[in-house]
Write an enzyme that holds these catalytic residues in place. Structure first.
Site, PDB file in Angstrom:
ATOM      1  N   ASP A   1       0.800  -0.979  -0.210  1.00 57.74           N
ATOM      2  CA  ASP A   1       0.104  -0.218   0.228  1.00 57.74           C
ATOM      3  C   ASP A   1       0.850   1.519  -0.141  1.00 57.74           C
ATOM      4  O   ASP A   1       0.702   2.264  -0.266  1.00 57.74           O
ATOM      5  CB  ASP A   1      -1.155   0.002   1.169  1.00 57.74           C
ATOM      6  CG  ASP A   1      -0.811   0.016   2.348  1.00 57.74           C
ATOM      7  OD1 ASP A   1       1.246   0.067   2.663  1.00 57.74           O
ATOM      8  OD2 ASP A   1      -1.084  -0.321   3.471  1.00 57.74           O
ATOM      9  N   SER A   2       2.619   1.187  -0.124  1.00 60.64           N
ATOM     10  CA  SER A   2       3.212   2.395  -0.210  1.00 60.64           C
ATOM     11  C   SER A   2       2.389   3.032  -1.584  1.00 60.64           C
ATOM     12  O   SER A   2       3.185   3.728  -2.221  1.00 60.64           O
ATOM     13  CB  SER A   2       4.590   1.249  -0.590  1.00 60.64           C
ATOM     14  OG  SER A   2       4.629   0.417  -1.257  1.00 60.64           O
TER      15      SER A   2
ATOM     16  N   ASP B   1      -1.947  -6.257  -0.486  1.00 57.61           N
ATOM     17  CA  ASP B   1      -1.919  -5.551   0.572  1.00 57.61           C
ATOM     18  C   ASP B   1      -3.093  -4.700   0.965  1.00 57.61           C
ATOM     19  O   ASP B   1      -3.667  -4.162   0.350  1.00 57.61           O
ATOM     20  CB  ASP B   1      -0.515  -4.406   0.944  1.00 57.61           C
ATOM     21  CG  ASP B   1      -0.009  -4.230   1.876  1.00 57.61           C
ATOM     22  OD1 ASP B   1      -0.464  -4.586   2.592  1.00 57.61           O
ATOM     23  OD2 ASP B   1       0.677  -3.338   2.049  1.00 57.61           O
TER      24      ASP B   1
ATOM     25  N   LYS C   1      -1.214  -9.414   3.303  1.00 60.07           N
ATOM     26  CA  LYS C   1      -0.258  -9.111   3.945  1.00 60.07           C
ATOM     27  C   LYS C   1      -1.091  -7.834   4.790  1.00 60.07           C
ATOM     28  O   LYS C   1      -1.801  -7.104   4.427  1.00 60.07           O
ATOM     29  CB  LYS C   1       1.477  -7.745   4.009  1.00 60.07           C
ATOM     30  CG  LYS C   1       2.016  -7.235   4.248  1.00 60.07           C
ATOM     31  CD  LYS C   1       3.121  -7.087   4.416  1.00 60.07           C
ATOM     32  CE  LYS C   1       3.065  -5.559   3.864  1.00 60.07           C
ATOM     33  NZ  LYS C   1       2.173  -4.908   4.526  1.00 60.07           N
TER      34      LYS C   1
ATOM     35  N   GLU D   1      -1.282  -5.573   8.744  1.00 61.84           N
ATOM     36  CA  GLU D   1      -0.239  -5.009   8.829  1.00 61.84           C
ATOM     37  C   GLU D   1      -1.564  -5.110  11.204  1.00 61.84           C
ATOM     38  O   GLU D   1      -2.089  -4.875  11.197  1.00 61.84           O
ATOM     39  CB  GLU D   1      -0.625  -3.020   9.391  1.00 61.84           C
ATOM     40  CG  GLU D   1      -0.065  -3.034   8.300  1.00 61.84           C
ATOM     41  CD  GLU D   1       0.183  -1.232   8.459  1.00 61.84           C
ATOM     42  OE1 GLU D   1      -0.446  -0.713   8.788  1.00 61.84           O
ATOM     43  OE2 GLU D   1       0.981  -0.836   6.790  1.00 61.84           O
TER      44      GLU D   1
ATOM     45  N   GLU E   1       9.369  -3.408  10.837  1.00 60.81           N
ATOM     46  CA  GLU E   1       9.220  -2.703   9.532  1.00 60.81           C
ATOM     47  C   GLU E   1       9.659  -1.280  10.596  1.00 60.81           C
ATOM     48  O   GLU E   1       9.714  -1.597  11.626  1.00 60.81           O
ATOM     49  CB  GLU E   1       8.616  -1.748   8.999  1.00 60.81           C
ATOM     50  CG  GLU E   1       8.651  -0.326   8.078  1.00 60.81           C
ATOM     51  CD  GLU E   1       8.107   0.135   7.106  1.00 60.81           C
ATOM     52  OE1 GLU E   1       6.767  -0.516   6.902  1.00 60.81           O
ATOM     53  OE2 GLU E   1       8.131   1.349   6.765  1.00 60.81           O
TER      54      GLU E   1
HETATM   55  O1  KIV Z   1       3.373  -1.206   1.469  1.00 60.81           O
HETATM   56  C1  KIV Z   1       4.859  -1.240   1.482  1.00 60.81           C
HETATM   57  O2  KIV Z   1       5.253  -1.090   0.528  1.00 60.81           O
HETATM   58  C2  KIV Z   1       5.160  -1.739   2.651  1.00 60.81           C
HETATM   59  C3  KIV Z   1       7.135  -2.429   3.048  1.00 60.81           C
HETATM   60  C4  KIV Z   1       7.174  -1.298   3.140  1.00 60.81           C
HETATM   61  C5  KIV Z   1       6.570  -3.394   3.661  1.00 60.81           C
HETATM   62  O3  KIV Z   1       4.432  -2.567   3.378  1.00 60.81           O
END
Ligand code: KIV
Length: 263
Positions: free
Chosen positions: A44-45, A83, A112, A114, A180
């Protein structure tokens, strides 16, 4: 050969370092896959490096699914990690399942999310229904406003809590955990304690694997990159060479160094 959760566990047990990078589209996914990257995280970056926001908070499940689909089309062997964005899994276990299905139907092999102890019930619920889950603890960027910024987590008394988070997600059935911005000694202790792989970003060299945001490691993100990242385009003649150098350096233990880690 296709990389699976079994591959990652075997790599941990054999001390073979695991390489992840983020990507959000077909062309980069294909390039990373050809370079032999083990997993591509459709992070989600994307809210920051693709959409230009300051945080990942505005990213929606539809956007995450769209980019997962683009990446999945470019991949032959790498594991695709989708994500779960902010607000897509915190309401209920059922909401988390419905949205995990969207990412899996878009081509994610693993999803993934959090959180540690607070997400244990959700992780267990997903795993019991056939979803492979990677947890993400330490600096959790979706909570940036609560954390008061993008800061190192797990220092001092908070270390015990983070270790408990890691043990909790493993017990709940997570197949891996991203650490992280965590002090390197703590990340090392967590890695030794767990049987599932730890994937570090700003967590030192002892993690079982490493992940970076693609735009950071190519030096093309216009805003400052975090201390834990490295510009692999320096000294490389192409993007393919930069990615190959990242894979080589992670596998060979040359990245990250102490300069990319926290005490
Ligand atoms: O969203 C992302 O790119 C991430 C990484 C920083 C692990 O969660």
């Amino acid at each position: 050969m296709a990389v699976t959760v079994t591959t990652l566990k075997k790599m941990k047990s054999e001390g073979d370092k695991i390489t992840w990078l983020t990507a959000y589209d077909y062309s980069f996914a294909a390039l990373l896959d050809s370079a032999g990257i083990d997993a591509i995280l459709v992070g989600d970056s994307l809210g920051m490096v693709i959409q230009g926001h300051d945080t990942p908070v505005p990213v929606t499940i539809e956007q995450s699914a769209y980019h997962t689909e683009c990446v999945a089309r470019g991949v032959e062997n790498a594991m695709v990690v989708g994500d779960m964005p902010f607000g897509s899994y915190q309401v209920s276990k059922e909401q988390a399942y419905e949205n995990a299905v969207k990412l899996m139907q878009a081509g994610a092999h693993v999803i993934k999310l959090e959180g540690g102890e607070l997400q244990v019930e959700t992780i267990r619920f997903l795993v019991e229904r056939g979803v492979a889950v990677c947890a993400h603890i330490g600096l959790t960027p979706q909570s940036v406003h609560q954390l008061g910024g993008f800061k190192v987590q797990g220092r001092g008394a908070a270390a015990k809590r983070l270790l408990e988070d890691a043990i909790g997600v493993e017990r709940a059935g997570a197949c891996a955990v991203v650490l992280e911005a965590v002090p390197q000694k703590l990340a090392s202790d967590i890695t030794n304690k767990l049987t599932i792989p730890t994937i570090g970003i700003g967590a030192g060299a002892d993690c079982d694997g490493q992940v970076l945001v693609l735009q950071d490691m190519l030096g093309i993100y216009p805003k400052p990159s975090p201390k834990f990242s490295k510009n692999f385009m320096v000294g490389a003649e192409s993007v393919a060479e930069a990615v190959a150098n990242y894979v080589r350096d992670v596998k060979g233990g040359q990245f990250p160094t102490a300069d990319h880690a926290f005490d």
